[in-house]
Design a protein around this motif. Structure first.
Motif, PDB file in Angstrom:
ATOM      1  N   LYS A  49       0.873  -1.171   0.000  1.00 34.35           N
ATOM      2  CA  LYS A  49       0.000   0.000   0.000  1.00 34.35           C
ATOM      3  C   LYS A  49       0.911   1.222   0.000  1.00 34.35           C
ATOM      4  CE  LYS A  49      -3.766   1.808   2.771  1.00 34.35           C
ATOM      5  NZ  LYS A  49      -4.513   1.638   3.995  1.00 34.35           N
ATOM      6  N   SER A  75      -8.994   5.362  -2.319  1.00 35.44           N
ATOM      7  CA  SER A  75      -8.352   4.579  -1.271  1.00 35.44           C
ATOM      8  C   SER A  75      -9.392   3.681  -0.596  1.00 35.44           C
ATOM      9  CB  SER A  75      -7.733   5.529  -0.241  1.00 35.44           C
ATOM     10  OG  SER A  75      -7.333   4.826   0.905  1.00 35.44           O
ATOM     11  N   ASP A  81      -4.068   6.548   1.103  1.00 34.13           N
ATOM     12  CA  ASP A  81      -3.079   5.546   0.723  1.00 34.13           C
ATOM     13  C   ASP A  81      -3.759   4.507  -0.168  1.00 34.13           C
ATOM     14  OD1 ASP A  81      -1.529   7.004   2.461  1.00 34.13           O
ATOM     15  OD2 ASP A  81      -1.446   5.453   4.015  1.00 34.13           O
ATOM     16  N   CYS A  82      -3.035   4.014  -1.166  1.00 36.40           N
ATOM     17  CA  CYS A  82      -3.665   3.116  -2.143  1.00 36.40           C
ATOM     18  C   CYS A  82      -2.878   1.835  -2.367  1.00 36.40           C
ATOM     19  CB  CYS A  82      -3.810   3.826  -3.486  1.00 36.40           C
ATOM     20  SG  CYS A  82      -5.008   5.170  -3.494  1.00 36.40           S
ATOM     21  N   THR A  83      -3.614   0.755  -2.462  1.00 35.32           N
ATOM     22  CA  THR A  83      -3.065  -0.515  -2.913  1.00 35.32           C
ATOM     23  C   THR A  83      -3.024  -0.469  -4.437  1.00 35.32           C
ATOM     24  OG1 THR A  83      -5.236  -1.542  -3.155  1.00 35.32           O
ATOM     25  CG2 THR A  83      -4.161  -1.745  -0.983  1.00 35.32           C
ATOM     26  N   ASP A  86      -6.563  -0.268  -5.738  1.00 34.25           N
ATOM     27  CA  ASP A  86      -7.115   1.085  -5.630  1.00 34.25           C
ATOM     28  C   ASP A  86      -6.588   1.951  -6.778  1.00 34.25           C
ATOM     29  OD1 ASP A  86      -8.231   0.309  -3.149  1.00 34.25           O
ATOM     30  OD2 ASP A  86      -6.599   1.216  -2.003  1.00 34.25           O
TER      31      ASP A  86
END
Length: 184
Positions: A49, A75, A81-83, A86
């Motif tokens: 992430k 997110s 925050d992004c995976t 996402d």
């Protein structure tokens, strides 16, 4: 497909392809861009992430006045925050292939700063402020502009825009889909 060092199986790529507006090649390219944002963090960790500040180093997000807001909206944990998934969703929505209706839905979410499912006066003021920055409107000019927007778009005269009203306005804007796009 010659995926030699791909972190994804063919089945995973097919699933991503079904869930996005991307080809398998575009999905792999999106992953490469995501990974290059923090090679040390993503490396071989498919569930990494990335913090929003890393995502905002992408030129397309850094130059966008709504870059932070976009990260928050996409997110899965709503912290910006992004995976990779996402990130892939975000890039897909902003892709050329995404339908105007999908773009309109996400534009509405991005502009709905207070998250109440309406674009009220404060949402419109914040949107306008971000669009014209670094210029600023006087409070009187801002009030007049927001009133004009509501006068034109608020079909039920409740002082705010519901999604249907926003979508109606967007339908009259032929260049909306082109301006709401990020090229991979």
């Amino acid at each position: 497909m010659g995926q030699g060092n791909s972190q994804f199986t063919e089945a995973e790529l097919e699933e991503y392809q079904e869930l996005t507006y991307f080809t398998k090649k575009e999905i792999l390219y999106a992953h490469k861009r995501f990974k290059n944002l923090a090679l040390e963090k993503v490396g071989h960790n498919r569930n990494a992430k990335l913090p929003m500040d890393k995502l905002l180093t992408l030129p397309e997000l850094r130059a966008n006045p709504f870059g932070e807001r976009m990260c928050f909206i996409f997110s899965s944990t709503k912290d910006g925050d992004c995976t990779f998934e996402d990130f892939l969703d975000m890039m897909s929505v902003f892709s050329e292939a995404a339908p105007k209706s999908v773009k309109a839905e996400y534009a509405f979410r991005i502009f709905d700063f207070d998250g109440d499912d309406y674009l009220g006066r404060r949402d419109l003021e914040e949107t306008i402020t971000k669009l014209v920055s670094p210029q600023r409107f006087s409070p009187g000019d801002m009030e007049a502009l927001v009133s004009r927007v509501l006068e034109e778009a608020d079909l039920d005269d409740d002082g705010m825009l519901a999604f249907a009203e926003f979508e109606h306005v967007i339908s009259k804007s032929p260049d909306f889909a082109d301006s709401f796009r990020i090229r991979l």
